[in-house]
Design an enzyme around this catalytic site. Structure first.
Site, PDB file in Angstrom:
ATOM      1  N   VAL A  36       0.926  -1.053   0.152  1.00 34.46           N
ATOM      2  CA  VAL A  36       0.067  -0.051  -0.041  1.00 34.46           C
ATOM      3  C   VAL A  36       0.810   1.149   0.036  1.00 34.46           C
ATOM      4  CG1 VAL A  36      -1.851  -1.138   1.016  1.00 34.46           C
ATOM      5  CG2 VAL A  36      -0.229  -0.001   2.549  1.00 34.46           C
ATOM      6  N   CYS A  37       0.292   2.284  -0.486  1.00 39.76           N
ATOM      7  CA  CYS A  37       0.784   3.605  -0.439  1.00 39.76           C
ATOM      8  C   CYS A  37       1.681   4.130   0.777  1.00 39.76           C
ATOM      9  CB  CYS A  37      -0.276   4.566  -0.487  1.00 39.76           C
ATOM     10  SG  CYS A  37       0.151   6.427  -0.780  1.00 39.76           S
ATOM     11  N   PRO A  38       2.905   4.554   0.694  1.00 34.88           N
ATOM     12  CA  PRO A  38       3.555   4.888  -0.533  1.00 34.88           C
ATOM     13  C   PRO A  38       4.659   3.759  -0.990  1.00 34.88           C
ATOM     14  CG  PRO A  38       4.864   5.524   1.341  1.00 34.88           C
ATOM     15  CD  PRO A  38       3.449   4.799   1.905  1.00 34.88           C
ATOM     16  N   ASP A  82      -3.196  -1.539  -5.101  1.00 31.97           N
ATOM     17  CA  ASP A  82      -3.569  -0.392  -4.138  1.00 31.97           C
ATOM     18  C   ASP A  82      -4.089   0.650  -5.259  1.00 31.97           C
ATOM     19  OD1 ASP A  82      -3.963   1.794  -2.339  1.00 31.97           O
ATOM     20  OD2 ASP A  82      -1.960   2.170  -2.074  1.00 31.97           O
ATOM     21  N   ASP A 125      -0.941   8.091  -7.305  1.00 32.94           N
ATOM     22  CA  ASP A 125       0.511   8.202  -6.769  1.00 32.94           C
ATOM     23  C   ASP A 125       1.536   8.182  -8.107  1.00 32.94           C
ATOM     24  OD1 ASP A 125      -0.278   8.405  -4.382  1.00 32.94           O
ATOM     25  OD2 ASP A 125       0.193   6.219  -3.989  1.00 32.94           O
TER      26      ASP A 125
END
Length: 77
Positions: A12-14, A39, A45
């Protein structure tokens, strides 16, 4: 032209962008990186990341919850 594939599903981010950045730093100008991610936030992103860094987001797609990003390494450094 061949491309390096980076499977970052379930991160997941980042983390997807950070791992892609690390991989792109080892590549030559013009080489391509394909990133696989799950994600949904990775779409925005990677668009922002490429806009800010000068790498080219050649294409992206989604199939069955897996996002695929084709990124061309910027030239110059």
């Amino acid at each position: 032209m061949s491309e390096t594939v980076l499977d970052l599903k379930d991160l997941v981010c980042p983390l997807p962008v950070l791992r892609a950045n690390r991989a792109l730093r080892t590549m030559l100008a013009g080489e391509r990186l394909r990133v696989l991610a799950t994600d949904a936030a990775s779409v925005a992103d990677f668009q922002s990341y490429c806009r800010e860094t000068g790498h080219v987001l050649v294409a992206w797609s989604e199939e069955a919850g897996v996002y695929s990003f084709s990124i061309k390494r910027r030239s110059g450094d």
